[in-house]
Each structure stands twice: as structure tokens, then as C-alpha cells.
Enzyme design. Structure first.
Site, PDB file in Angstrom:
ATOM      1  N   ASP A  67       0.809  -1.218   0.000  1.00  0.00           N
ATOM      2  CA  ASP A  67       0.000   0.000   0.000  1.00  0.00           C
ATOM      3  C   ASP A  67       0.845   1.271   0.000  1.00  0.00           C
ATOM      4  O   ASP A  67       2.064   1.229   0.204  1.00  0.00           O
ATOM      5  CB  ASP A  67      -0.954  -0.007   1.211  1.00  0.00           C
ATOM      6  CG  ASP A  67      -0.298  -0.531   2.483  1.00  0.00           C
ATOM      7  OD1 ASP A  67       0.940  -0.435   2.599  1.00  0.00           O
ATOM      8  OD2 ASP A  67      -1.008  -1.046   3.350  1.00  0.00           O
ATOM      9  N   ASN A 136      -7.181  -3.203  14.580  1.00  0.00           N
ATOM     10  CA  ASN A 136      -8.568  -3.491  14.203  1.00  0.00           C
ATOM     11  C   ASN A 136      -8.683  -4.691  13.263  1.00  0.00           C
ATOM     12  O   ASN A 136      -9.745  -4.948  12.706  1.00  0.00           O
ATOM     13  CB  ASN A 136      -9.213  -2.259  13.557  1.00  0.00           C
ATOM     14  CG  ASN A 136      -8.545  -1.866  12.246  1.00  0.00           C
ATOM     15  OD1 ASN A 136      -7.605  -2.526  11.803  1.00  0.00           O
ATOM     16  ND2 ASN A 136      -9.002  -0.792  11.638  1.00  0.00           N
ATOM     17  N   HIS A 138      -6.969  -5.061  10.383  1.00  0.00           N
ATOM     18  CA  HIS A 138      -6.761  -4.803   8.953  1.00  0.00           C
ATOM     19  C   HIS A 138      -5.476  -5.459   8.461  1.00  0.00           C
ATOM     20  O   HIS A 138      -4.526  -5.657   9.216  1.00  0.00           O
ATOM     21  CB  HIS A 138      -6.822  -3.304   8.615  1.00  0.00           C
ATOM     22  CG  HIS A 138      -5.643  -2.481   9.013  1.00  0.00           C
ATOM     23  ND1 HIS A 138      -5.733  -1.122   9.281  1.00  0.00           N
ATOM     24  CD2 HIS A 138      -4.321  -2.777   9.174  1.00  0.00           C
ATOM     25  CE1 HIS A 138      -4.541  -0.647   9.569  1.00  0.00           C
ATOM     26  NE2 HIS A 138      -3.672  -1.627   9.517  1.00  0.00           N
ATOM     27  N   GLU A 143      -9.733  -2.286   5.655  1.00  0.00           N
ATOM     28  CA  GLU A 143     -10.301  -1.993   6.967  1.00  0.00           C
ATOM     29  C   GLU A 143     -11.545  -2.850   7.236  1.00  0.00           C
ATOM     30  O   GLU A 143     -12.128  -3.418   6.297  1.00  0.00           O
ATOM     31  CB  GLU A 143     -10.678  -0.507   7.030  1.00  0.00           C
ATOM     32  CG  GLU A 143      -9.506   0.452   6.793  1.00  0.00           C
ATOM     33  CD  GLU A 143      -8.595   0.611   8.003  1.00  0.00           C
ATOM     34  OE1 GLU A 143      -8.461  -0.342   8.813  1.00  0.00           O
ATOM     35  OE2 GLU A 143      -7.994   1.690   8.134  1.00  0.00           O
TER      36      GLU A 143
HETATM   37  C1  F6R Z   1       1.605  -1.559   6.136  1.00  0.00           C
HETATM   38  C2  F6R Z   1       0.268  -2.140   6.252  1.00  0.00           C
HETATM   39  C3  F6R Z   1      -0.484  -2.186   7.537  1.00  0.00           C
HETATM   40  C4  F6R Z   1       0.401  -2.460   8.763  1.00  0.00           C
HETATM   41  C5  F6R Z   1      -0.430  -2.454  10.041  1.00  0.00           C
HETATM   42  C6  F6R Z   1       0.413  -2.674  11.269  1.00  0.00           C
HETATM   43  O1  F6R Z   1       2.092  -1.641   4.818  1.00  0.00           O
HETATM   44  O2  F6R Z   1      -0.241  -2.557   5.258  1.00  0.00           O
HETATM   45  O3  F6R Z   1      -1.487  -3.180   7.450  1.00  0.00           O
HETATM   46  O4  F6R Z   1       1.032  -3.694   8.597  1.00  0.00           O
HETATM   47  O5  F6R Z   1      -1.107  -1.228  10.153  1.00  0.00           O
HETATM   48  O6  F6R Z   1       1.289  -1.602  11.429  1.00  0.00           O
HETATM   49  P1  F6R Z   1       2.433  -1.630  12.555  1.00  0.00           P
HETATM   50  O7  F6R Z   1       3.380  -2.714  12.177  1.00  0.00           O
HETATM   51  O8  F6R Z   1       3.079  -0.269  12.454  1.00  0.00           O
HETATM   52  O9  F6R Z   1       1.737  -1.882  13.845  1.00  0.00           O
END
Ligand code: F6R
Length: 258
Positions: A67, A136, A138, A143
Site C-alpha cells: 500500500d 482493528n 486490517h 479496513e
Molecule cells: C503496512 C500495512 C499495515 C500495517 C499495520 C500494522 O504496509 O499494510 O497493514 O502492517 O497497520 O502496522 P504496525 O506494524 O506499524 O503496527
């Protein structure tokens, strides 16, 4: 889905790195799906060390990131383009033209999303996709409530994600409200998936992913349907799993679920 519980973040990162290194040695032309955020930093650090020690070679590797924030140019310090360059790409020998990340500032969003799917297909599909998980549930920026059938698309970030990611920005108001993200359909097409989760903030999402029903309300729960998905968690992220499951995993080292 295989579940493995590690004592702490260091051990989890080490095991993730060994899995990626083994995949790279087995297939030097690996197509690797990558994530950003805090969780894979330990993995990237170890991959850089392994490269410096001559244990891995990225010369023929192709990468696809999950992303990118909508509205941030690649040069922005909080863009995922910048993150990947800082934490991995500039330290290893992956050819820059083999690294793909959705553009954050495309002239035409739909065309960019379509082109991204085509680039993945032209590369032969993703061999191993690394994932983190949001508190959450995701994955990528898919989401809660997501449509599982979507390919790469423009996503509206949830309030919870904006709050969680505001730690990287000067203020909450500075966090982009949208992102381009691989869809669940894109992620599920990867031949193998490795999800990493660390820390107490992820414990609820991990429990729902592993022990709850498959539901769009917990996007990561869809991984229960993937034939080759592994989930590596540390003890803090495993804290809300049922005691019976934790005992089983700790006794056996790893447990195949479902
Ligand atoms: C990042 C992504 C997100 C993160 C998730 C966890 O490319 O796609 O899904 O993996 O938000 O983020 P952290 O590791 O910062 O807790």
C-alpha cells in the site's frame, strides 16, 4: 493457517528473516510482497545484515508493496516509498526497477490500481507476501467491513488507523485519510503468506483472526481460508488466545489450525 508463538519481538523477527532467506535461496527470482509499519523493521534489519554477510542476493528479486498513502508523493518522508528505500532497498542489491509500490499521487487512481494488478500478474504473481496487522484486524489497508472480492483499490482509512498512524506524523490532522492498497483478493492470490504480529495492542486482533469466524469485520480472518498462511506472533500478541490453544502451540512449537 500455521501459528507460531515466539518469546519476544527479536525472536519473531529472526524467524521471519530465516523464512524469507530460505525462500530467497530456494528461488533467486522470488516475487516478494512487502509491508511497512513498525512490525517488519526487525525483519528488514536482519535481511540487510544477511545481505552484508553474503547470505542473500536480491539481484533477481521483484518486490510489491501492499500500500501507499493517497496524496503523498514518493519523496515525502512518511510515504511508504521513502520507508522502503530507507529501511531496505538502499541497503541491498534489489534493482530499483524491480521494486513496485502503488503511486500515492497518481493522475488517475483507477488506472494506477489496474496497472498495479497487471504488474503483479506480469511478474508471475506474488510468491511470498509479508503482512502486518492493524489493531482493528486490517491487512494492507483493508479496513473492517471490506469487500473480500476487491483487487487493488482506493481505501478510506478508519478513524482507528488514522489515530494509530498519527505517531509517525507531526499531528493527527497531517495523516492522509485515504490510501491505495492491494485488496484482499490480491493478497489471497499470493502463493504463501506470512503475517507478523507483535505487542499487546495486537492481541485482540490476533485472537479474532485465529479463533474467531471468518468475517469482513476482521479482515485478517480471511487468512484462515488460505492454503499456505503462517502467523508468527510474540507472547504479548498471543496473550488473548485461548489457554488451550496457547498450551498446544507452546508444546508443539507450531500448530496447524483449521
Ligand atoms: C503496512 C500495512 C499495515 C500495517 C499495520 C500494522 O504496509 O499494510 O497493514 O502492517 O497497520 O502496522 P504496525 O506494524 O506499524 O503496527
Amino acid at each position: 493457517m500455521d501459528l507460531v508463538i515466539f518469546k519476544n519481538y527479536d525472536e519473531l523477527s529472526q524467524a521471519a528473516a530465516e523464512k524469507v532467506i530460505a525462500a530467497l535461496r530456494n528461488n533467486p527470482r522470488l516475487v516478494l510482497g512487502l509491508a511497512t509499519g513498525s512490525t517488519p523493521l526487525g525483519l528488514y534489519q536482519r535481511l540487510v545484515e544477511a545481505f552484508r554477510q553474503g547470505r542473500v542476493d536480491f539481484a533477481q528479486v521483484t518486490t510489491f508493496n501492499l500500500d501507499e498513502y493517497y496524496g503523498l508523493p514518493a519523496s515525502h518522508e512518511q510515504s511508504y516509498h521513502y520507508y522502503m528505500w530507507e529501511h531496505l532497498f538502499r541497503h541491498v542489491n534489489v534493482p530499483p526497477e524491480n521494486t513496485f509500490i502503488p503511486a500515492g499521487d497518481p493522475a488517475d487512481v483507477d488506472a494506477e490500481c489496474r496497472a498495479y494488478e497487471e504488474q503483479i500478474a506480469r511478474a508471475g504473481g506474488i510468491d511470498l507476501q509479508i503482512l502486518g496487522i492493524g489493531a482493528n484486524g486490517h491487512i494492507g489497508f483493508n479496513e473492517p467491513g471490506v469487500d473480500f472480492s476487491l483487487p487493488t483499490h482506493l481505501v478510506e482509512l478508519s478513524e482507528r488507523t488514522i489515530t494509530a498512524n498519527s505517531r509517525f506524523f507531526p499531528s493527527r490532522a497531517a495523516v492522509p485519510r485515504k490510501a491505495l492498497s492491494m485488496g484482499i483478493r490480491t493478497i489471497m492470490k499470493a502463493r504463501e503468506i506470512l503475517l507478523l504480529a507483535s505487542g499487546p495492542d495486537k492481541a485482540e486482533a490476533v485472537r479474532n483472526t485465529v479463533e474467531g469466524p471468518v468475517t469482513p469485520e476482521v479482515p485478517a480472518s480471511v487468512l484462515q481460508r488460505h492454503p499456505r498462511a503462517s502467523i508468527f506472533v510474540d507472547e504479548a500478541a498471543a496473550a488473548l488466545l485461548s489457554p488451550a490453544l496457547r498450551r498446544k502451540v507452546q508444546g508443539a512449537g507450531t500448530v496447524a489450525l483449521g
